[in-house]
Design an enzyme around this catalytic site. Structure first.
Site, PDB file in Angstrom:
ATOM      1  N   ARG A  47      -5.777  -8.528  -8.868  1.00 27.07           N
ATOM      2  CA  ARG A  47      -6.956  -9.360  -9.224  1.00 27.07           C
ATOM      3  C   ARG A  47      -7.281  -8.604 -10.774  1.00 27.07           C
ATOM      4  NH1 ARG A  47      -9.589 -13.500  -7.269  1.00 27.07           N
ATOM      5  NH2 ARG A  47     -11.633 -12.498  -8.056  1.00 27.07           N
ATOM      6  N   GLY A  61       0.569  -1.199   0.011  1.00 27.08           N
ATOM      7  CA  GLY A  61      -0.355   0.023   0.086  1.00 27.08           C
ATOM      8  C   GLY A  61       0.909   1.079   0.044  1.00 27.08           C
ATOM      9  N   GLU A 100       6.820   6.176  -8.954  1.00 28.63           N
ATOM     10  CA  GLU A 100       5.201   6.022  -8.711  1.00 28.63           C
ATOM     11  C   GLU A 100       4.645   6.854  -7.790  1.00 28.63           C
ATOM     12  OE1 GLU A 100       4.376   1.602  -8.349  1.00 28.63           O
ATOM     13  OE2 GLU A 100       6.252   1.037  -8.988  1.00 28.63           O
ATOM     14  N   HIS A 115       1.338   1.064 -13.032  1.00 28.74           N
ATOM     15  CA  HIS A 115       1.983  -0.250 -13.607  1.00 28.74           C
ATOM     16  C   HIS A 115       3.575   0.048 -13.472  1.00 28.74           C
ATOM     17  CE1 HIS A 115       2.547  -4.158 -15.299  1.00 28.74           C
ATOM     18  NE2 HIS A 115       3.552  -3.530 -15.912  1.00 28.74           N
ATOM     19  N   ARG A 170     -15.414 -14.482 -10.622  1.00 28.78           N
ATOM     20  CA  ARG A 170     -14.990 -13.139 -10.577  1.00 28.78           C
ATOM     21  C   ARG A 170     -16.130 -12.265 -10.574  1.00 28.78           C
ATOM     22  NH1 ARG A 170     -11.436 -11.169 -14.761  1.00 28.78           N
ATOM     23  NH2 ARG A 170     -11.807 -12.642 -16.271  1.00 28.78           N
TER      24      ARG A 170
END
Ligand code: GAR
Length: 207
Positions: free
Chosen positions: A95, A14, A178, A113, A69
């Protein structure tokens, strides 16, 4: 100014979620507030930080849904609606989402990403960058579409790959970027400054 209501979806550490929380706290004019941290893992480390920061958290345990899902996404959708969420940020959320869920949040859901997309989609990006011998690596924020790591690119940051880099040192250098571009991405999205034209995302000037 009414702030956009943001949910951050996590699966682990996180740190990107924390970067968003810090930015939203530090800047009175930040156009978004983090109203929910949702994890698919009950033991995600990031949940502790969110709780200590006084941010509502919820766990939707993906394990309990097995291969279903659609049911998992519906459970998440219910939580997002309950919290009045307007923007969804995936931050290390491991996920795959159903096309229906992606459609529902089209233009309002973003991901970060750890690679310069479209290179190195998927997992183990730092090891693969080292193995390929690329001289620059980095990170990308993008809108989420049903294809994995495929949506229109919003921001990117590049870092040099050094001769003595290991997966860890490279990951650390990318992660610092990031933490810089994700809050910036949310600032732009929440203030309505992103215009999507096909696969290209243009940033409108402020004001
Ligand atoms: C980050 O490096 C993020 O870019 C990556 O997982 C890490 C999560 O770290 N995401 C992906 O690989 C998604 N395909 P964090 O939990 O400390 O933010």
């Amino acid at each position: 100014m009414t702030k956009k209501r943001v949910a951050v979806l996590i699966s682990g550490r996180g740190s990107n979620m924390a970067a968003l929380v810090w930015m939203a706290d530090a800047e009175p004019d930040f156009p978004a507030e983090i109203v929910l941290v949702l994890s698919n893992k009950p033991d995600a480390k990031g949940l502790d930080f969110a709780r200590k920061s006084g941010i509502p958290t919820v766990v939707v345990p993906s394990k309990a849904y097995g291969k279903d899902r659609a049911a998992f996404d519906a459970a998440m959708q219910a939580e997002l609606e309950k919290a009045g969420v307007e923007i969804v940020c995936l931050a290390g959320f491991m996920r795959l989402l159903t096309p229906e869920f992606c459609e529902k949040w089209a233009g309002r859901m973003v991901n970060i990403h750890p690679a310069l997309l479209p290179s190195f989609k998927g997992l183990d990006t730092h090891a693969r960058a080292l193995a390929e011998g690329v001289k620059f690596h980095g990170c990308t924020t993008h809108f989420v579409t049903p294809g994995m790591d495929e949506g229109p690119i919003i921001l990117q940051a590049a870092v040099p790959v050094l001769d003595d880099d290991t997966e860890e040192t490279l990951a650390e250098r990318v992660l610092a970027e990031e933490h810089r571009i994700y809050p910036e991405t949310i600032r732009l999205l929440a203030s309505g400054r992103l215009v999507v034209e096909g696969r290209r995302v243009r940033v409108k000037s402020a004001g």
